[in-house]
Every structure is written in structure tokens, then in C-alpha cells.
Design an enzyme around this catalytic site. Sequence first.
Site, mmCIF file in Angstrom:
data_model
loop_
_atom_site.group_PDB
_atom_site.id
_atom_site.type_symbol
_atom_site.label_atom_id
_atom_site.label_comp_id
_atom_site.label_asym_id
_atom_site.label_seq_id
_atom_site.Cartn_x
_atom_site.Cartn_y
_atom_site.Cartn_z
ATOM 1 N N GLY A 95 0.925 -1.287 0.216
ATOM 2 C CA GLY A 95 0.013 0.028 0.087
ATOM 3 C C GLY A 95 0.892 1.330 0.023
ATOM 4 N N CYS A 96 0.426 2.414 -0.419
ATOM 5 C CA CYS A 96 1.048 3.519 -0.409
ATOM 6 C C CYS A 96 1.483 4.127 0.955
ATOM 7 C CB CYS A 96 0.236 4.539 -1.183
ATOM 8 S SG CYS A 96 -1.516 4.948 -0.382
ATOM 9 N N TYR A 97 0.636 4.279 2.121
ATOM 10 C CA TYR A 97 1.211 4.649 3.487
ATOM 11 C C TYR A 97 1.953 3.703 3.834
ATOM 12 C CZ TYR A 97 -2.780 7.917 4.175
ATOM 13 O OH TYR A 97 -3.637 9.018 4.005
ATOM 14 N N ALA A 98 1.793 2.379 3.451
ATOM 15 C CA ALA A 98 2.832 1.407 4.057
ATOM 16 C C ALA A 98 4.168 1.302 3.253
ATOM 17 C CB ALA A 98 2.108 -0.231 3.610
ATOM 18 N N ALA A 139 5.707 4.308 2.147
ATOM 19 C CA ALA A 139 6.278 5.414 2.848
ATOM 20 C C ALA A 139 6.828 4.993 4.338
ATOM 21 C CB ALA A 139 5.493 6.628 2.918
#
Length: 340
Positions: A145-148, A150
Amino acid sequence: MRISIVGITGYSGMELLRILLQHPQVEVVSLHASQDREAPVSELYPHLKGICDLKIEAFDSQEIMRRADLVFFATSSGVAKDLSKDFVEVGFPVIDLSGDHRLPGNIYKKWYQKEPAEDHVQKKFIYGLSEFADVRGERFIANPGCYATATELALIPLLQAQAIELDSIIVDAKSGLTGAGKNPAASSHFVHVHDNYVTYKLNQHQHIPEIVQQLQRFDESLQQIQFSTSLIPLNRGIVATVYSKLKEPLTQEELTAIYQECYQEKPFVRIQATLPSLHQVVGTNYTDIGFDYNHVTNILTVVAVLDNLIKGAAGQAVQNMNLMLGFPETDGLLSQPSYV
């Protein structure tokens, strides 16, 4: 290498098509979505006229396997777990951009509030954080995932160096509106988000167990993190601001050495001498990381920025494809940021 994309009409699907059309070693042969009629993708998305005029077709696993060599799923959560089964059963390569194959079934069901993939299918997928996953020769990749992405890239060097107190990790993550997906909702309505700042899914975001699961690979004694997410009125971008306490004071030079040693051979992670901004990475597959240590409070602040549709989704998926197939890791991904 012939490619099919399932879920072409979403933001990540369109970004995936844009990247793959510029890739020197692949050909996109079919596009698929759930819609009433077949139509050229350039009819629905006029910016593609003369660039890609493939028809968007109904999903047919057998037809995809006949025409392509690999399939990407850029679908909403809950879709790929069912549609990908035919491919997995015969060993046909799959890269899933959704969350359907990142977590064990019981954890997925709790956090996504959906029925999980079958256990024997989920276990065949490898989690594809490109900088740390060995995906060469693999056939099934669960894209992070995107948050993950980063958060993990910000924290893993510190865990490897055993530099931080594990019970002190706080992550304040912010996303542009494309991170909320394309389906219209009150929470992403222009009037609601414009000139506003909205915190959502506090302590409930589905990327929390994904992040914890992956960080535990680097220090199994880590139990939990404090994680908050907010929407900011921008189209693209993730800003993850990560706070933690150091076990022992470190200089800026020592911290820089920790990060540079970790990422020195990773072409898409850049360690910055100053705190990074979104304009440095939007439109690219880069993650930029900067940090500052407060000797008074003993708190280290790490800031990681990336484009949620590229490094947080489609770009990392292509990066994983490159690694999986033995292509140069940077193929198709060396776009430069448009700073203004």
C-alpha cells in the site's frame, strides 16, 4: 512481454497503463474493467487518443492467459482475491496492487471487513516492497500500500540498526485525494476537502497491520505503532512523518550513514540533506527521505514523501515486474519530477 491490466478505469490502473506504454520491454495487449459495453480506452479517456486505442473489455481469465504473459490487478479491495484464482491455479504470473493478498485471512477480514482470499492462494503471494523483497523468479506479488511503502521505507533502516525504542513509534501520514480512490463519496467531495484538512480512520486504517507485519520482519519484538491518516487537498502525494525515540543520541552524520548504507544500491530511494517536499517526487517512482534529531526531547523525526499513484502503487508494481522478470530495475520508471 505481453501485459494485461484488470481494473484499468481507476487512478492506479490508468497510471499503470501510462508507465507500461513507455516501457521498452513490454506490450500492453488488453485492458479490462467492469462496464456495460466495450469501448476504446481513448474514447473514455481522451488524453490517450493516438497513444492507446485498445478497447476496454470484460474480464475473461482464459482470454487473458491466451493473449498475455502477465496480468496486473489494479482493482478495489475484495475483487482480485476472486478474479485472480484462475491464474494462480495454473501458475500464471499475477501482480496485485490491491490489499487482497498482503495479509493472512483472519487479519484481512478484521481490517478490510471483507471475506479473505483462500488461504492456499494468499500464501503463494510474496509481499513486494521492492527495496527489500527478493521477487526474482516469483509468480505472484502483493504490491504494498501507499502509506505502508512510505512508512516502511522510513523505519526499516532504524530497525536494522536497532537505533530506536520500539514502543515510541508514532506515524502521522497524509495523502492526496487520489489515495481515496475514484468512486465518488461525501468524504472526498470537492466542497468537503477543498481548503480543508481531514483526519480519517484514526487507529483503524487497513495499512496498520500491513506495516506492523513487515516491520516485524526486521525486529520481531515490535508490537504495535501509533498511526494516523489524513487527507490533504492535493491530487497526488504521501507525506509520512515518523517520530521515535533513539536508544542512544546520534549525530546527523551517523543517522545519514545508517540510511545511506541501507539504500546505497536502491535507485528509487533518495536520502536528502534537508526535509523533503512533495514537489520533489510527484510524477516519479522516487521516495525521498529526510530527518532531524531533537537532542532535547530525544525524538527523531523522519519525513518520507512519495507519489501515491506511482511509488505507492503503479510504479512499484512495474518495479516489481522488472525485478521478477530480470529486467533492469529502472526500466520504464526514470521519469523526472515536474517541480512546479
